[in-house]
Design a protein around this motif. Structure first.
Motif, short mmCIF file in Angstrom:
data_model
loop_
_atom_site.label_atom_id
_atom_site.label_comp_id
_atom_site.label_asym_id
_atom_site.label_seq_id
_atom_site.Cartn_x
_atom_site.Cartn_y
_atom_site.Cartn_z
N ILE A 195 -127.96 -79.12 8.81
CA ILE A 195 -127.54 -80.35 8.14
C ILE A 195 -128.53 -80.74 7.04
N ASP A 196 -129.83 -80.50 7.28
CA ASP A 196 -130.85 -80.84 6.30
C ASP A 196 -130.80 -79.88 5.11
N ASN A 197 -130.52 -78.60 5.35
CA ASN A 197 -130.35 -77.65 4.27
C ASN A 197 -129.21 -78.06 3.35
N VAL A 198 -128.12 -78.50 3.95
CA VAL A 198 -126.94 -78.86 3.15
C VAL A 198 -127.19 -80.13 2.34
N GLU A 199 -128.00 -81.04 2.87
CA GLU A 199 -128.30 -82.29 2.16
C GLU A 199 -129.19 -82.10 0.93
N LEU A 200 -129.90 -80.99 0.85
CA LEU A 200 -130.96 -80.83 -0.16
C LEU A 200 -130.54 -81.17 -1.59
N ALA B 289 -122.79 -84.26 3.78
CA ALA B 289 -123.19 -82.98 4.38
C ALA B 289 -122.30 -82.64 5.57
N GLU B 290 -121.97 -83.63 6.38
CA GLU B 290 -121.08 -83.39 7.52
C GLU B 290 -119.70 -82.96 7.04
N GLN B 291 -119.20 -83.59 5.98
CA GLN B 291 -117.90 -83.20 5.44
C GLN B 291 -117.92 -81.77 4.90
N ALA B 292 -119.01 -81.42 4.22
CA ALA B 292 -119.12 -80.07 3.66
C ALA B 292 -119.17 -79.03 4.76
N LEU B 293 -119.91 -79.30 5.82
CA LEU B 293 -119.99 -78.35 6.94
C LEU B 293 -118.65 -78.25 7.67
N LYS C 194 -129.32 -90.31 -6.78
CA LYS C 194 -129.52 -91.63 -6.18
C LYS C 194 -128.47 -91.82 -5.08
N THR C 195 -128.67 -91.06 -3.99
CA THR C 195 -127.73 -91.07 -2.88
C THR C 195 -128.45 -91.57 -1.63
N SER C 196 -127.87 -92.54 -0.94
CA SER C 196 -128.51 -93.08 0.27
C SER C 196 -128.54 -92.04 1.37
N ALA C 197 -129.43 -92.22 2.34
CA ALA C 197 -129.54 -91.30 3.46
C ALA C 197 -128.22 -91.23 4.24
N LYS C 198 -127.58 -92.39 4.39
CA LYS C 198 -126.30 -92.43 5.11
C LYS C 198 -125.24 -91.63 4.37
#
Length: 220
Positions: free
Chosen positions: A101-106, A122-126, A112-116
């Protein structure tokens, strides 16, 4: 969408001058799926790097959506890359110390994207590549095909207009390679422009157009 006008690229060392590309004129339209083929060392990857603004031409112009970029600075080009392109590589280039999940968020860390919101995207992409159950795993806990699907999710998480793939099935067996191709074809059907370098004629024929490169030039 992407246009190259009279583009050439030469690499110079102290003793050797290597012409990677010469006088390339190419137009890739929005929504196309284009495959680039040719023997090793012919200039395929150099061409892909120029299309994706990872390198600058020695001569000629690169245009994205009609914008001429030859006078843009490195920071502006980096912003354009992050917003417009997603990149997939043969060797996955995942960070083994980070969860899937962290790899996909990179890619979203540079926006300017919030952590949420990063987590949601990232969840949608996975989910789109069938890996929702693997979000908390690490790359070395996945098969090669699963790692490439993570790489595709990372490339798509920022919802880019253009996806550039350099031998995306090159390190995979035929079954896993077909799964990756199915994902790329589905993304293209949803409107993403895809440009793929490949040695696999079978996969290239699934795309809408094949561009062949030989000795740094486009050939029929």
């Amino acid at each position: 969408m992407i246009q190259l006008e009279n583009v050439s690229k030469t690499y110079q060392t102290d003793k050797v001058e290597t012409i990677a590309l010469r006088d390339i004129n190419l137009l890739i339209n929005k929504g196309e799926f284009v495959s680039i083929m040719g023997p090793s060392g012919c200039g395929k990857s150099t061409l892909l790097n120029l299309l994706g603004l990872l390198d600058r031409p020695g001569e000629g112009k690169v245009k994205i959506a009609g914008q001429e970029l030859h006078q843009w600075g490195d920071k502006d080009l980096a912003k354009m890359r992050n917003k417009t392109f997603g990149f997939i590589f043969q060797s996955f280039h995942l960070i083994n110390d980070l969860r899937v999940i962290d790899n996909v968020e990179l890619p979203l860390l540079y926006r300017k994207t919030s952590a949420k919101q990063r987590r949601e995207l990232a969840e949608q992409a996975l989910a789109s590549v069938g890996l929702s159950a693997r979000m908390e795993h690490y790359p070395n806990q996945l098969s090669g095909g699963q790692q490439q699907r993570v790489a595709i999710a990372r490339a798509m998480v920022g919802q880019p207009d253009i996806l550039l793939a350099d031998e995306p099935t090159g390190n995979l067996d035929s079954h896993m390679g077909s799964e990756v191709m199915d994902i790329l074809l589905k993304l293209n059907q949803q409107g993403t422009t895809v440009v793929m370098v490949t040695h696999d004629e079978r996969h290239a024929k699934q795309s809408g157009r094949i561009i062949r490169v030989f000795d740094g030039q486009l050939v029929a």
